[in-house]
Design a protein around this motif. Structure first.
Motif: not given
Lengths: 359, 300
Positions: A150-154, A161-162, A166-170, A176-179
């Motif tokens: 799980c990847y989460l950023g804001y 969310f992806s 982490s790259a595909s969070l765009h 900032q990447v959270l998870i």
């Protein structure tokens, strides 16, 4: 005056007070030891995990001992609680006063874990026995795998969310990447203290002991003892099963937050099947259905590998042997009978109750 | 799935899935037989596989014994191990609550893992395949099937047939069926319950040795935790097919292997385990006792 009051007290109230007393005494002794500088740093580092494991053991005992269903996925609830609570802590600790942010993290962790308990509980509680056990195990593994991927950023545009990388969070440049997938959450400001842990243990005990000795608790135990009989006297099986399962999940979530805020990084791998088993071991060794036993077993078994540190390579081996030997000595019918006979020789009116088992 | 669907590739994934599933099936047999007869979840079964693989590793890889002799040796060691564990750790708890036995089995599992770690260190060893067969090429080289895959699938089918015959046509097999049906009644009919349970552990552990050798031939890293995950998956496979049922373990194992390999190939490597477990939950919700499990009515 006080003594007559104590004598007239109900048996359960007295027993509960002893349990609270043990926890408070434990707290005072540790504080005293710390004050006198008698604590080694490795033992001090174990204090918060001990508190977390106590809460986990007590909450699992509600499912295993009081409801009578074997759950092998307690670490899953711990995991969702830990991740949601830590996210709240990361985002609010800068703006809110820290006690409020901390309280909020615990509440959110508990509520999210409780929601998962509801979500899982509705379909799963239709099963029973070993099938229920394997499904809870499967659920724990699903949570672990999901959180690992799980990847989460804001950023300014909101949350991203992806499940890929982490790259595909765009994320935008300021994002900032959270998870971060298997790396989890990093840079957590440690917030759990021993005092917070003890307060949470006391809250857990108040809620769970009151639940057990309430009307609902008696309904839950009656389902454990005989589901069909309970149903025939008009007890709503699903409702009470769910109630126990959700309360158990909520406190697992709270314990997860407590555990994760003790470390600077949080990874999903920590909450695997082995962790669930570890908690189950506390419950079974402490005595199934015995809340005080869970507390003591969780504390001792968390410290035991630490005490055996001088044996280094052999400590987990000794732990395994202790586990097997204790189980055989405490549960084997022949040995239990022998123990009772020996005890009866010493005590005249020694009527030792057999350990209550859940098949 | 952005690329064009490649039938040959799909077939290759499918065959590899069946091969992995065959290994799961062999391990699941050990779980399901022990559950059916002793009514216990033997969590240490996965670690018996690991011990068996180490025996093959040293016998074949280090001492250069014949591969078949190595596997036979590993079967003997695992059988002795399984029977000893049952005798020492599980038999005293035969009449105890099932949770007590479960925790003891977990203790045995830790014990085996720790012993392996102390004896052979936790560094992964690279396992030499015991299969000497060369890969077979089909459709003008479009489809390659490795020797390990062929041997794994064939041995699984052979073992299944032999085991089914054994259970249905020998007196020891009948004793097993009787004990799994009703232990008390079987004892009254003169069946030696302890011997039957020992035999079940012996067969399950011997199969675990074969499964270990085949598993490590296809996935050649060996360390003390090698058995844990395949053990859990095989347990899931046993439940999937209906725990206690021998054909169920076979069906469950193969299906699980196929689902795992296909979801690894087409959906996500990281989420393949999650998908496998999700399938289990779905199956159990539709058929609460597994695909081939018997429905048990509870009476007051």
């Amino acid at each position: 005056m006080a003594i007559t009051k104590l004598k007239n007290m109900k048996k359960t109230t007295k027993s509960n007070l002893i349990t609270f007393g043990i926890v408070v005494a434990f707290y005072l002794v540790i504080q005293l030891c710390t004050g006198m500088g008698m604590m080694t740093s490795s033992f001090a580092g174990q204090l918060v995990p001990i508190c977390a494991y106590i809460i986990l053991a007590v909450s699992l005992n509600l499912t295993v001992g009081i409801l009578g269903e074997l759950s092998l996925g307690h670490a899953g609830f711990m995991s969702v609680g830990a991740f949601s609570g830590t996210l709240v802590w990361m985002t609010t600790s800068a703006t809110l006063p820290s006690w409020l942010a901390l309280a909020l993290s615990f509440v959110v962790g508990g509520v999210v874990a409780g929601l998962f308990g509801l979500l899982i509980g509705i379909p799963v509680l239709r099963l029973s026995g070993d099938y229920l056990a394997i499904v809870t195990l499967a659920f724990g593994e699903i949570i672990k795998n999901f959180m690992n991927a799980c990847y989460l950023g804001y950023d300014a545009n909101g949350l991203h969310f992806s499940l890929k990388d982490s790259a595909s969070l765009h994320l935008a440049a300021d994002g900032q990447v959270l998870i971060n997938g298997a790396m989890g959450i990093t840079g957590v400001k440690k917030a759990s203290t021993f005092t917070v842990g003890i307060i949470l243990i006391l809250i857990t005990l108040v809620v769970i002991l009151n639940l057990i000795h309430s009307r609902a608790g008696r309904a839950i135990t009656s389902i454990r003892d005989n589901e069909i009989a309970a149903q025939s006297i008009g007890i709503n099986i699903t409702r009470y099963k769910l109630m126990a399962f959700i309360v158990s999940a909520v406190f697992a979530g709270v314990a997860g937050v407590l555990y994760s805020l003790n470390f600077s990084t949080l990874v999903a791998k920590k909450f695997d099947y082995n962790t669930s088993i570890l908690i189950l071991v506390f419950v079974v060794l402490g005595g199934i259905g015995n809340i005080r036993g869970s507390i003591i077993a969780a504390a001792i078994l968390t410290v035991l590998p630490e005490l055996l540190r001088s044996m280094n390579d052999y400590r987990m081996l000794i732990y395994a042997i202790v586990l097997i030997v204790v189980m055989i000595f405490s549960q084997s019918p022949q040995l239990v009978a022998w123990r009772k006979k020996t005890l009866a020789k010493f005590k005249k009116n020694g009527s030792v109750k057999p350990p209550k088992g859940v098949a | 799935m952005s690329e064009v669907f490649d039938a040959m590739q799909f077939l290759s994934y499918l065959i590899n899935g069946i091969s992995l599933g065959s290994v799961y099936a062999l391990i699941a047999l050990g779980y399901t037989m022990v559950y059916g007869i002793a009514k216990m979840l033997n969590f240490a079964h996965g670690d018996v596989i690991m011990i068996g693989s180490y025996v093959v590793f040293f016998a074949f890889g280090s001492f250069g014994l014949n591969p078949i002799v190595s596997v036979l040796l590993s079967m003997v060691v695992c059988t002795l191990l399984g029977v000893t564990v049952e005798r020492v750790a599980y038999r005293p708890l035969r009449e105890a609550p099932s949770l007590a036995v479960l925790i003891t089995a977990i203790g045995v599992s830790y014990l085996l893992q720790q012993t392996a770690q102390l004896m052979w260190s936790s560094n992964p060893k690279s396992f030499t395949s015991v299969v000497g067969l060369r890969a077979v090429s089909l459709f003008d080289g479009q489809l390659m099937i490795s020797g390990e895959t062929i041997v794994t699938i064939l041995s699984c089918i052979l073992i299944m047939l032999a085991l089914t015959w054994f259970v249905n046509h020998t007196s020891a097999g009948h004793a097993m069926l009787a004990v799994s049906e009703d232990r008390g009644a079987a004892q009254l009919m003169g069946v030696n319950v302890n011997a039957t349970i020992s035999l079940t552990f012996a067969i399950g552990s011997a199969l675990a040795a074969i499964a270990g050798a085949l598993l490590c031939s296809s996935y050649p890293t060996l360390q003390p935790t090698t058995g844990a995950m395949p053990g859990i998956k095989a347990f899931v496979a046993a439940v999937f097919g209906g725990i206690g049922s021998i054909p169920g373990a076979f069906v469950g194992g193969i299906l699980l292997g196929i689902i795992e390999n296909l979801s690894k190939a087409y959906i996500s490597t990281q989420l393949s385990d999650a998908i496998v477990f999700l399938m289990l939950i779905v199956v159990l919700l539709v058929k609460p006792t597994g695909l081939l499990g018997k429905k048990v009515n509870v009476k007051v």
